[in-house]
Design a protein around this motif. Structure first.
Motif, PDB file in Angstrom:
ATOM      1  N   GLU A 147     -22.652   2.844 -27.852  1.00  0.00           N
ATOM      2  CA  GLU A 147     -22.282   2.418 -29.207  1.00  0.00           C
ATOM      3  C   GLU A 147     -20.786   2.532 -29.436  1.00  0.00           C
ATOM      4  O   GLU A 147     -20.228   1.880 -30.297  1.00  0.00           O
ATOM      5  CB  GLU A 147     -23.045   3.240 -30.248  1.00  0.00           C
ATOM      6  N   LYS A 148     -20.127   3.391 -28.655  1.00  0.00           N
ATOM      7  CA  LYS A 148     -18.687   3.549 -28.813  1.00  0.00           C
ATOM      8  C   LYS A 148     -17.959   2.707 -27.764  1.00  0.00           C
ATOM      9  O   LYS A 148     -18.365   2.650 -26.610  1.00  0.00           O
ATOM     10  CB  LYS A 148     -18.299   5.025 -28.632  1.00  0.00           C
ATOM     11  N   ARG A 153     -14.457   2.128 -25.789  1.00  0.00           N
ATOM     12  CA  ARG A 153     -13.205   2.795 -25.442  1.00  0.00           C
ATOM     13  C   ARG A 153     -12.088   1.751 -25.346  1.00  0.00           C
ATOM     14  O   ARG A 153     -12.223   0.759 -24.624  1.00  0.00           O
ATOM     15  CB  ARG A 153     -13.377   3.504 -24.114  1.00  0.00           C
ATOM     16  N   PHE A 170     -11.459   5.528 -29.505  1.00  0.00           N
ATOM     17  CA  PHE A 170     -12.839   5.049 -29.530  1.00  0.00           C
ATOM     18  C   PHE A 170     -13.137   4.330 -30.833  1.00  0.00           C
ATOM     19  O   PHE A 170     -12.761   4.794 -31.904  1.00  0.00           O
ATOM     20  CB  PHE A 170     -13.811   6.209 -29.305  1.00  0.00           C
ATOM     21  N   TYR A 171     -13.778   3.190 -30.710  1.00  0.00           N
ATOM     22  CA  TYR A 171     -14.177   2.384 -31.866  1.00  0.00           C
ATOM     23  C   TYR A 171     -15.695   2.232 -31.845  1.00  0.00           C
ATOM     24  O   TYR A 171     -16.304   2.268 -30.776  1.00  0.00           O
ATOM     25  CB  TYR A 171     -13.598   0.969 -31.763  1.00  0.00           C
ATOM     26  N   THR A 172     -16.281   2.020 -33.015  1.00  0.00           N
ATOM     27  CA  THR A 172     -17.674   1.597 -32.999  1.00  0.00           C
ATOM     28  C   THR A 172     -17.678   0.152 -32.524  1.00  0.00           C
ATOM     29  O   THR A 172     -16.654  -0.539 -32.577  1.00  0.00           O
ATOM     30  CB  THR A 172     -18.308   1.643 -34.403  1.00  0.00           C
ATOM     31  N   LYS A 173     -18.834  -0.304 -32.058  1.00  0.00           N
ATOM     32  CA  LYS A 173     -18.926  -1.672 -31.553  1.00  0.00           C
ATOM     33  C   LYS A 173     -18.500  -2.682 -32.613  1.00  0.00           C
ATOM     34  O   LYS A 173     -17.836  -3.672 -32.321  1.00  0.00           O
ATOM     35  CB  LYS A 173     -20.353  -1.977 -31.100  1.00  0.00           C
TER      36      LYS A 173
END
Ligand SMILES: [Zn+2]
Length: 156
Positions: A106-107, A109, A85-88
């Motif tokens: 906001e996350k 995948r 998972f990354y932040t946008k």
């Protein structure tokens, strides 16, 4: 991740994680071989699937053979498929997020296929690539700058 989308995908019997995972590998293979973008449109089904690419010609028999070989090599390496998972913001720097729905959380995948491919996706995937089976291109055609690749899987 988006739980509603996850449920929706799970309840769709047509959805095939093997086929969809093969699509990820095919896209990365196309990007590496031809420096084109990933497929911009596709139709993924259990029996056969198709992916469309912005392209400038049809593929040769030799290229089709090479794609089959490369995709199967990746499958046979039995790579681990894992989500991250990354932040946008982080994701925007690394990936093309134009396909991400506006209401995505906001996350972001991201699905990693070993070190071979990483792509934002909310779909269902295999956990190891050798679950995919044998990949084979059925046919290709080219029209109005779109290359269409049709393929199937043979599960052994
Ligand atoms: Zn996916």
């Amino acid at each position: 991740m988006n739980e509603d989308l996850h449920q929706e995908i799970k309840s769709n019997k047509q959805y095939n994680p093997q086929m969809h995972s093969a699509e990820h590998i095919l896209n990365q293979t196309m990007v590496r071989m031809f420096n084109c973008g990933r497929s911009f449109s596709n139709h993924i089904e259990k029996k056969k699937s198709k992916c469309d690419y912005h392209f400038n010609r049809n593929l040769t028999e030799e290229e089709i053979k090479l794609i089959n070989i490369k995709v199967n090599e990746v499958i046979q390496q039995d790579l681990i498929v894992r989500e991250e998972f990354y932040t946008k913001e982080e994701a925007r720097e690394k990936f093309n997020l134009s396909k991400l729905p506006d209401d995505a959380g906001e996350k972001v995948r991201v699905i990693n296929i070993g070190e071979y491919d990483a792509c934002p996706c909310s779909g269902l995937h295999v956990t190891h690539t050798n679950e995919i089976g044998n990949f084979k291109i059925i046919s290709t055609d080219f029209k109005e700058n779109v290359l269409r690749i049709r393929f199937k899987l043979q599960i052994e």
